[in-house]
Design a protein around this motif. Structure first.
Motif, short mmCIF file in Angstrom:
data_model
loop_
_atom_site.label_atom_id
_atom_site.label_comp_id
_atom_site.label_asym_id
_atom_site.label_seq_id
_atom_site.Cartn_x
_atom_site.Cartn_y
_atom_site.Cartn_z
N LYS A 98 0.84 -1.19 0.00
CA LYS A 98 0.00 0.00 0.00
C LYS A 98 0.87 1.23 0.00
CE LYS A 98 -3.99 2.00 2.48
NZ LYS A 98 -4.89 1.81 3.65
N GLN A 99 0.49 2.23 -0.78
CA GLN A 99 1.24 3.48 -0.87
C GLN A 99 0.50 4.58 -0.12
OE1 GLN A 99 1.99 5.97 -4.65
NE2 GLN A 99 3.87 4.76 -4.41
N LEU A 100 1.25 5.34 0.68
CA LEU A 100 0.67 6.40 1.51
C LEU A 100 1.52 7.66 1.38
CD1 LEU A 100 0.66 4.11 4.62
CD2 LEU A 100 -1.42 4.64 3.39
N THR A 101 0.94 8.79 1.69
CA THR A 101 1.70 10.03 1.78
C THR A 101 1.87 10.39 3.26
OG1 THR A 101 0.86 10.83 -0.33
CG2 THR A 101 1.83 12.47 1.14
N LYS A 102 3.12 10.37 3.71
CA LYS A 102 3.45 10.69 5.09
C LYS A 102 4.74 11.50 5.10
CE LYS A 102 0.14 8.22 7.04
NZ LYS A 102 -0.96 8.86 7.81
N ASP A 104 -2.06 -0.52 8.04
CA ASP A 104 -2.69 0.65 8.65
C ASP A 104 -2.09 0.97 10.01
OD1 ASP A 104 -4.34 1.02 6.48
OD2 ASP A 104 -6.08 0.00 7.37
N ALA A 118 1.15 2.67 9.35
CA ALA A 118 0.89 4.04 8.91
C ALA A 118 0.57 4.94 10.10
CB ALA A 118 -0.26 4.05 7.91
N ASP A 163 5.86 3.47 0.82
CA ASP A 163 5.33 2.19 0.35
C ASP A 163 5.55 1.17 1.46
OD1 ASP A 163 4.52 2.50 -2.54
OD2 ASP A 163 6.55 3.32 -2.61
N LEU A 211 6.23 9.98 -0.27
CA LEU A 211 5.50 8.73 -0.50
C LEU A 211 6.13 7.60 0.31
CD1 LEU A 211 4.86 8.77 -4.35
CD2 LEU A 211 3.19 9.14 -2.52
N GLU A 257 2.53 8.30 11.36
CA GLU A 257 1.81 9.54 11.65
C GLU A 257 2.12 10.03 13.07
OE1 GLU A 257 -1.11 12.65 10.94
OE2 GLU A 257 0.05 11.31 9.65
#
Length: 331
Positions: free
Chosen positions: A40-44, A66, A69, A50, A48, A73
């Motif tokens: 899953k790719q996220l912006t943090k 999750d 992630a 991965d 980016l 965060e």
């Protein structure tokens, strides 16, 4: 794992270069105990991320991702210099005014960063966040700043003016206008912490990739090591080396994308905190070893120090290896 295998190549942008994650992913009908690779790719942290995990259950795998992630965060909400509510933002606002009490985690990360500065005699310095912006690295700069402007640019930079109180757990920046920031090691630290959390949850293998500063553990679903392709800094999409890793981390610094080219000489966006001058000898440095945070520190520092001094630094840490590429375009 039942079925055939397909080779998937994923480009991941780094600070200035690209690594390529090469996965072997099963296709066809899996067996009951087959391991799946879920990504899953996220912006943090302004980049980016991965996050890839190996698990039998794709739904469970996404839940693990999750949780990782959320951990990233949480870290960003502690150390970001851009979010006004964070402890580091408060430290920066109180520069020259008063010490700020911080959590143990923030204190220890800052303490390690100061140690990195001591190891390199200031070639690495988190107070470079206060550097005056006299260099532009978007291709528009066509002349060097004046020597005076460069000297002035580092007037609020200096790790020796970061004062830690180990009893009260406070950070004080002695000069007004000083700032600290973790852009050089923060994403590597987040990758390490994400790996730590996922391993504690029982995930057998995966990669937390923070825009190329990555921490891996375990193996691919077929039991093979993770394959990390390091891009040739002189040829787009050309892989110069493939690293086979299990429990390891990789970080790269370089001048492939963010740079200023003036009179035929390329200046990287990585600046010497002591002089205000960008690094120019090396095209890229890729470091592998147990910790992405520490690999971050080494790759950045070697870019500043240059090949000779950088190799001398690296020799102190035998668990780490580096691919150092000199800039062929230098004049």
């Amino acid at each position: 794992m039942a079925g055939k295998f397909s080779r998937i190549v994923i480009n991941v942008m780094m600070k200035c270069v690209t690594v390529i994650l090469i996965f072997l992913c099963g296709i066809g009908v899996p067996t009951a105990d087959a391991q799946l690779l879920v990504k899953k790719q996220l912006t943090k942290m302004g980049s980016l991320f991965d996050i890839t995990v190996v698990d039998r259950d794709s739904t469970q795998a996404l839940q693990y991702i999750d949780k990782a992630a959320a951990e990233i965060e949480r870290i960003e909400n502690l150390i970001s210099e851009w979010r006004p509510h964070t402890q580091i933002s408060e430290v920066n606002r109180c520069a020259g005014i008063r010490p700020v009490k911080v959590d143990d985690e923030v204190f220890e990360l800052t303490r390690r960063a100061i140690h990195y500065s001591q190891l390199t005699d200031g070639a690495f310095d988190i107070s470079i966040a206060a550097l005056d912006k006299v260099w532009v690295f978007d291709g528009s700069m066509d002349r060097l700043p004046s020597d005076e402007a460069i000297r002035r640019s580092v007037k609020r930079v200096g790790y020796r003016h970061i004062v830690l109180d180990t009893v009260k757990k406070t950070i004080f920046l002695e000069k007004k206008g000083m700032k600290i920031g973790f852009g050089s090691i923060g994403k590597g630290y987040a990758a390490d912490k994400g790996r730590e959390l996922l391993r504690a949850l029982g995930v057998r293998g995966g990669i937390v990739n923070a825009s190329g500063d990555l921490s891996a553990w375990g193996t691919q679903p077929d039991g093979q090591p993770w394959k990390i392709g390091v891009r040739n800094p002189f040829k787009a999409y050309d892989v110069s080396r493939i690293l086979h890793i299990t429990f390891n981390s990789v970080a790269t610094s370089g001048n492939n994308e963010k740079f200023a080219e003036i009179d035929g000489k390329r200046y990287a966006h990585i600046i010497n905190p002591k002089t205000g001058w960008p690094s120019s000898e090396l095209a890229s440095v890729t470091v592998s070893g147990p910790s992405a945070e520490f690999a971050n520190f080494l790759s950045t520092s070697i870019m500043v120090l240059g090949s000779r001094e950088g190799k001398r630094l690296l020799k102190q840490f035998p668990e780490y290896r580096a691919i150092i590429v000199k800039d062929k375009r230098r004049r």
